[in-house]
Design a protein around this motif. Sequence first.
Motif, PDB file in Angstrom:
ATOM      1  N   TYR A 210       0.848  -1.187   0.000  1.00  0.00           N
ATOM      2  CA  TYR A 210       0.000   0.000   0.000  1.00  0.00           C
ATOM      3  C   TYR A 210       0.885   1.239   0.000  1.00  0.00           C
ATOM      4  CZ  TYR A 210      -4.072  -2.905   0.988  1.00  0.00           C
ATOM      5  OH  TYR A 210      -5.066  -3.835   0.906  1.00  0.00           O
ATOM      6  N   ASP A 211       0.682   2.096  -0.995  1.00  0.00           N
ATOM      7  CA  ASP A 211       1.345   3.389  -1.050  1.00  0.00           C
ATOM      8  C   ASP A 211       0.540   4.325  -0.148  1.00  0.00           C
ATOM      9  OD1 ASP A 211       2.226   5.958  -1.668  1.00  0.00           O
ATOM     10  OD2 ASP A 211       2.564   5.508  -3.777  1.00  0.00           O
ATOM     11  N   ALA A 212       1.129   4.641   1.011  1.00  0.00           N
ATOM     12  CA  ALA A 212       0.430   5.447   2.018  1.00  0.00           C
ATOM     13  C   ALA A 212       0.961   6.874   2.070  1.00  0.00           C
ATOM     14  CB  ALA A 212       0.558   4.785   3.390  1.00  0.00           C
ATOM     15  N   ALA A 213       1.478   7.363   0.944  1.00  0.00           N
ATOM     16  CA  ALA A 213       2.029   8.724   0.909  1.00  0.00           C
ATOM     17  C   ALA A 213       1.003   9.771   1.313  1.00  0.00           C
ATOM     18  CB  ALA A 213       2.578   9.026  -0.485  1.00  0.00           C
ATOM     19  N   HIS A 214      -0.283   9.507   1.056  1.00  0.00           N
ATOM     20  CA  HIS A 214      -1.352  10.454   1.388  1.00  0.00           C
ATOM     21  C   HIS A 214      -2.049  10.104   2.695  1.00  0.00           C
ATOM     22  CE1 HIS A 214      -2.240  12.056  -2.966  1.00  0.00           C
ATOM     23  NE2 HIS A 214      -0.959  12.095  -2.654  1.00  0.00           N
ATOM     24  N   ALA A 215      -1.541   9.138   3.427  1.00  0.00           N
ATOM     25  CA  ALA A 215      -2.338   8.580   4.523  1.00  0.00           C
ATOM     26  C   ALA A 215      -1.590   8.553   5.847  1.00  0.00           C
ATOM     27  CB  ALA A 215      -2.800   7.167   4.148  1.00  0.00           C
ATOM     28  N   PHE A 216      -0.781   9.578   6.104  1.00  0.00           N
ATOM     29  CA  PHE A 216      -0.076   9.628   7.384  1.00  0.00           C
ATOM     30  C   PHE A 216      -1.082   9.816   8.515  1.00  0.00           C
ATOM     31  CE2 PHE A 216       2.180  11.645  10.881  1.00  0.00           C
ATOM     32  CZ  PHE A 216       3.307  10.848  10.970  1.00  0.00           C
ATOM     33  N   GLY A 217      -1.169   8.830   9.392  1.00  0.00           N
ATOM     34  CA  GLY A 217      -2.101   8.890  10.509  1.00  0.00           C
ATOM     35  C   GLY A 217      -3.485   8.374  10.216  1.00  0.00           C
ATOM     36  N   THR A 218      -3.782   8.023   8.971  1.00  0.00           N
ATOM     37  CA  THR A 218      -5.088   7.454   8.638  1.00  0.00           C
ATOM     38  C   THR A 218      -5.270   6.125   9.367  1.00  0.00           C
ATOM     39  OG1 THR A 218      -5.129   8.506   6.461  1.00  0.00           O
ATOM     40  CG2 THR A 218      -6.542   6.580   6.766  1.00  0.00           C
ATOM     41  N   ARG A 219      -6.465   5.924   9.912  1.00  0.00           N
ATOM     42  CA  ARG A 219      -6.767   4.700  10.644  1.00  0.00           C
ATOM     43  C   ARG A 219      -8.060   4.088  10.106  1.00  0.00           C
ATOM     44  NH1 ARG A 219      -3.593   4.162  15.026  1.00  0.00           N
ATOM     45  NH2 ARG A 219      -4.994   2.680  16.031  1.00  0.00           N
ATOM     46  N   TYR A 220      -8.216   2.794  10.343  1.00  0.00           N
ATOM     47  CA  TYR A 220      -9.412   2.081   9.901  1.00  0.00           C
ATOM     48  C   TYR A 220      -9.741   1.013  10.939  1.00  0.00           C
ATOM     49  CZ  TYR A 220     -12.221  -1.311   7.207  1.00  0.00           C
ATOM     50  OH  TYR A 220     -13.188  -2.185   6.789  1.00  0.00           O
ATOM     51  N   ARG A 221     -10.968   1.058  11.425  1.00  0.00           N
ATOM     52  CA  ARG A 221     -11.419   0.147  12.472  1.00  0.00           C
ATOM     53  C   ARG A 221     -10.478   0.167  13.681  1.00  0.00           C
ATOM     54  NH1 ARG A 221     -12.826  -5.571   9.882  1.00  0.00           N
ATOM     55  NH2 ARG A 221     -10.609  -5.440   9.397  1.00  0.00           N
ATOM     56  N   GLY A 222     -10.017   1.362  14.011  1.00  0.00           N
ATOM     57  CA  GLY A 222      -9.162   1.522  15.171  1.00  0.00           C
ATOM     58  C   GLY A 222      -7.727   1.101  14.975  1.00  0.00           C
ATOM     59  N   ARG A 223      -7.382   0.706  13.764  1.00  0.00           N
ATOM     60  CA  ARG A 223      -6.021   0.254  13.478  1.00  0.00           C
ATOM     61  C   ARG A 223      -5.342   1.203  12.495  1.00  0.00           C
ATOM     62  NH1 ARG A 223      -7.048  -5.546  11.083  1.00  0.00           N
ATOM     63  NH2 ARG A 223      -4.770  -5.479  10.784  1.00  0.00           N
TER      64      ARG A 223
END
Length: 385
Positions: free
Chosen positions: A165-178
């Motif tokens: 997963y390229d998370a360059a845009h997702a610093f700190g993004t969480r899903y279902r508490g994870r």
Amino acid sequence: MTQSRYSAAAAANEPIYVASPLLPDIDAYRDQLVDIWATKQLTNGGQKSVNLEQALKEYLGIQSLALLSNGTIALMVACRALKLTGEFITTPFTFIATVHALAWCGLKPVFVDIDPVAMTIDPERIEAAVTPQTSAIVGVHVYGNRCAVDEIDAIAKRHKLKVIYDAAHAFGTRYRGRSIADFGDVSTYSFHSTKLFHTGEGGAVATRHKDLDAAARSLRNFGIASEESIPGTGINAKMSELQAGMGLAVLPLVDDEKVKRRSIFQRYNDAFNAIPGITTPPLGDLGEDSFQYYCLRVVSAAGTPTRDELYQRLKTANVFSRRYFWPLCSDTEEYKHLDSADPARLPNAHRAAREVLCLPLYGTLKDEDVSRIINALREACGVAS
């Protein structure tokens, strides 16, 4: 006109750019530099790098994270750590570095279309694209919108594929508490100066798997295991202590920056929600979203401007937005010859590339700057301010 009135008039037309780096107080960075000067260690995993890795693991809620020199090299290191070969399935709706990094490692991209709303890779299109040559799925979290990680991870498990997963845009993004980096095999981050969290230039590989973390750490240092052992082919991908020091000075500012960005996000939505032809993005939660970008969709219709017309009209007002992502990766010279790059196979991606317009979003925007952006866009759309 008095000097103050001249100054006010000039300020009212100063350029407003789409991004601006989150800068710490210079004394806070100077404190980091004083420590570095004392050790005389500028790179090779010094104490600043060690401290930043630990701070980021705690902030993001992840088990392992290896700092690297930039986000593109992070994707390349992830590719090598996973020992990928053949083809990878990915989205054309991403920054070109996503595709270039894996192509540089000798892999062939296979493009599939995106979800029409989230604008992330559509899991319903992935399975049909799997062939015996496929070794991985590369998803991209776009503007902080997460990929359909449950579905993608399930497809990968069925077909014995790896997932980056390229998370360059997702610093700190969480899903279902994870943490979003808790999904897939590897997540990569960009810490470029335009990102929510940055180290000036930098990146990271995050993973739940100890063997992949060890591989990334070896690969970033030429594949060297010890003074006498070089068991693998690595590269020089280490983050410098100067970069890590910047990261340590910036990280404490991130939560407050998100609060400021969310407030601007809300002002934009309130101002643009009722404009014909404009679709505003959903306002997320501070604990879950990155607030990396504010992206409108401009749906052309009779009597309303196109996205490109809005882009040009804003530029005339000295407000610099961004058509992001445009052009599509699948339309570039390097990849447009591929069968999977056929526009007929990628209608949602092509529509998004025609419609998305990112507006300035950063905490140092003054109230009057936000008002000016709002008024400029409303005027460009023919709506009274």
